[in-house]
Scaffold this motif. Structure first.
Motif, PDB file in Angstrom:
ATOM      1  N   TRP A  20       0.793  -1.126   0.023  1.00 23.01           N
ATOM      2  CA  TRP A  20      -0.001  -0.040  -0.104  1.00 23.01           C
ATOM      3  C   TRP A  20       0.731   1.340  -0.109  1.00 23.01           C
ATOM      4  CZ3 TRP A  20      -0.749   4.184   3.166  1.00 23.01           C
ATOM      5  CH2 TRP A  20      -1.810   4.775   3.133  1.00 23.01           C
ATOM      6  N   PRO A  21       0.684   2.389  -0.814  1.00 20.45           N
ATOM      7  CA  PRO A  21      -0.560   2.536  -1.626  1.00 20.45           C
ATOM      8  C   PRO A  21      -0.258   2.135  -2.869  1.00 20.45           C
ATOM      9  CG  PRO A  21       0.849   4.673  -1.291  1.00 20.45           C
ATOM     10  CD  PRO A  21       1.705   3.614  -0.379  1.00 20.45           C
ATOM     11  N   ASP A  22       0.681   1.604  -3.233  1.00 19.92           N
ATOM     12  CA  ASP A  22       0.924   0.783  -4.807  1.00 19.92           C
ATOM     13  C   ASP A  22       1.607  -0.154  -4.397  1.00 19.92           C
ATOM     14  OD1 ASP A  22       4.058   1.198  -4.827  1.00 19.92           O
ATOM     15  OD2 ASP A  22       3.542   3.359  -4.248  1.00 19.92           O
ATOM     16  N   PRO A  23       1.832  -1.254  -5.485  1.00 20.49           N
ATOM     17  CA  PRO A  23       2.315  -2.619  -5.669  1.00 20.49           C
ATOM     18  C   PRO A  23       3.750  -2.553  -5.333  1.00 20.49           C
ATOM     19  CG  PRO A  23       1.511  -1.991  -7.830  1.00 20.49           C
ATOM     20  CD  PRO A  23       1.255  -0.821  -7.064  1.00 20.49           C
ATOM     21  N   ASP A  24       4.481  -1.550  -5.412  1.00 18.92           N
ATOM     22  CA  ASP A  24       5.967  -1.416  -5.092  1.00 18.92           C
ATOM     23  C   ASP A  24       6.323  -1.196  -3.593  1.00 18.92           C
ATOM     24  OD1 ASP A  24       6.529  -2.122  -7.483  1.00 18.92           O
ATOM     25  OD2 ASP A  24       6.436  -0.136  -8.267  1.00 18.92           O
ATOM     26  N   THR A  25       5.245  -0.738  -2.754  1.00 15.06           N
ATOM     27  CA  THR A  25       5.534  -0.178  -1.331  1.00 15.06           C
ATOM     28  C   THR A  25       4.988  -1.323  -0.276  1.00 15.06           C
ATOM     29  OG1 THR A  25       5.257   1.943  -2.167  1.00 15.06           O
ATOM     30  CG2 THR A  25       5.545   1.548   0.166  1.00 15.06           C
ATOM     31  N   GLU A  26       5.797  -2.139   0.190  1.00 17.72           N
ATOM     32  CA  GLU A  26       5.185  -2.978   1.121  1.00 17.72           C
ATOM     33  C   GLU A  26       4.953  -2.453   2.609  1.00 17.72           C
ATOM     34  OE1 GLU A  26       6.617  -7.637   2.954  1.00 17.72           O
ATOM     35  OE2 GLU A  26       7.959  -6.510   1.668  1.00 17.72           O
ATOM     36  N   LEU A  27       3.855  -2.865   2.806  1.00 15.09           N
ATOM     37  CA  LEU A  27       3.375  -2.400   4.375  1.00 15.09           C
ATOM     38  C   LEU A  27       3.629  -3.415   5.370  1.00 15.09           C
ATOM     39  CD1 LEU A  27       1.568  -0.168   5.362  1.00 15.09           C
ATOM     40  CD2 LEU A  27      -0.163  -1.655   4.816  1.00 15.09           C
ATOM     41  N   ALA A  28       4.508  -2.967   6.495  1.00 16.26           N
ATOM     42  CA  ALA A  28       4.491  -3.673   7.481  1.00 16.26           C
ATOM     43  C   ALA A  28       3.362  -4.170   8.250  1.00 16.26           C
ATOM     44  CB  ALA A  28       5.571  -3.173   8.641  1.00 16.26           C
ATOM     45  N   TYR A  29       3.048  -5.268   8.371  1.00 14.24           N
ATOM     46  CA  TYR A  29       1.686  -5.653   9.114  1.00 14.24           C
ATOM     47  C   TYR A  29       1.744  -5.156  10.529  1.00 14.24           C
ATOM     48  CZ  TYR A  29      -1.837  -8.925  11.080  1.00 14.24           C
ATOM     49  OH  TYR A  29      -2.787  -9.214  11.653  1.00 14.24           O
ATOM     50  N   GLU A  30       0.526  -4.594  10.958  1.00 10.72           N
ATOM     51  CA  GLU A  30       0.368  -4.042  12.195  1.00 10.72           C
ATOM     52  C   GLU A  30      -1.251  -4.450  12.562  1.00 10.72           C
ATOM     53  OE1 GLU A  30       1.632  -0.001  12.996  1.00 10.72           O
ATOM     54  OE2 GLU A  30       3.401  -0.384  11.996  1.00 10.72           O
ATOM     55  N   GLU A  31      -1.305  -5.060  13.400  1.00 12.72           N
ATOM     56  CA  GLU A  31      -2.712  -5.807  13.753  1.00 12.72           C
ATOM     57  C   GLU A  31      -3.541  -4.529  14.091  1.00 12.72           C
ATOM     58  OE1 GLU A  31      -5.873  -8.156  14.534  1.00 12.72           O
ATOM     59  OE2 GLU A  31      -3.956  -8.992  13.983  1.00 12.72           O
ATOM     60  N   SER A  32      -3.025  -3.434  14.770  1.00 13.92           N
ATOM     61  CA  SER A  32      -4.152  -2.281  14.979  1.00 13.92           C
ATOM     62  C   SER A  32      -4.559  -1.560  13.735  1.00 13.92           C
ATOM     63  CB  SER A  32      -3.216  -1.359  15.865  1.00 13.92           C
ATOM     64  OG  SER A  32      -2.097  -0.816  15.356  1.00 13.92           O
ATOM     65  N   SER A  33      -3.723  -1.246  12.761  1.00 22.42           N
ATOM     66  CA  SER A  33      -4.245  -0.641  11.486  1.00 22.42           C
ATOM     67  C   SER A  33      -4.661  -1.530  10.424  1.00 22.42           C
ATOM     68  CB  SER A  33      -2.987   0.196  11.193  1.00 22.42           C
ATOM     69  OG  SER A  33      -1.857  -0.522  10.749  1.00 22.42           O
ATOM     70  N   PHE A  34      -4.534  -2.684  10.297  1.00 20.77           N
ATOM     71  CA  PHE A  34      -4.817  -3.526   9.266  1.00 20.77           C
ATOM     72  C   PHE A  34      -6.315  -3.531   8.911  1.00 20.77           C
ATOM     73  CE2 PHE A  34      -5.939  -7.520   7.360  1.00 20.77           C
ATOM     74  CZ  PHE A  34      -5.206  -7.853   6.384  1.00 20.77           C
ATOM     75  N   GLY A  35      -7.274  -3.573   9.951  1.00 18.18           N
ATOM     76  CA  GLY A  35      -8.766  -3.477   9.424  1.00 18.18           C
ATOM     77  C   GLY A  35      -8.976  -2.119   8.610  1.00 18.18           C
ATOM     78  N   ALA A  36      -8.428  -1.217   9.020  1.00 12.22           N
ATOM     79  CA  ALA A  36      -8.703   0.273   8.439  1.00 12.22           C
ATOM     80  C   ALA A  36      -8.013   0.145   6.915  1.00 12.22           C
ATOM     81  CB  ALA A  36      -8.112   1.234   9.272  1.00 12.22           C
TER      82      ALA A  36
END
Length: 85
Positions: A49-65
């Motif tokens: 997120w926000p694009d296919p080249d930018t890996e987003l670290a998984y965080e339980e607290s923000s994942f749902g949003a």
């Protein structure tokens, strides 16, 4: 590995947006979100997120949003698990 987890990994050989994953798996949104969480917890899926080249670290607290805007890809370990089932 559950059938839902297998089905999700089956769709993640390439970067796939959440909305497309919903359509392809046919899973209800809450079940898909829970399945992605489980797969990410064990390192089988990566999110972008926000694009296919930018890996987003998984965080339980923000994942749902963010889940609806994310794109997903099976990790190498996830693909190995998928192919050994």
């Amino acid at each position: 590995m559950t059938d839902a987890e297998f089905d999700v990994l089956d769709e993640l050989y390439f970067v796939t947006p959440f909305t497309e994953l919903l359509k392809k798996t046919g899973l209800p949104r809450p079940e898909l979100v829970d399945t992605l969480r489980r797969l990410m917890d064990v390192g089988y899926v990566r999110s972008f997120w926000p694009d296919p080249d930018t890996e987003l670290a998984y965080e339980e607290s923000s994942f749902g949003a963010l889940v609806g805007d994310c794109q997903f890809l099976a990790s190498k370990e996830g693909l190995l698990q998928h192919n050994t089932r």
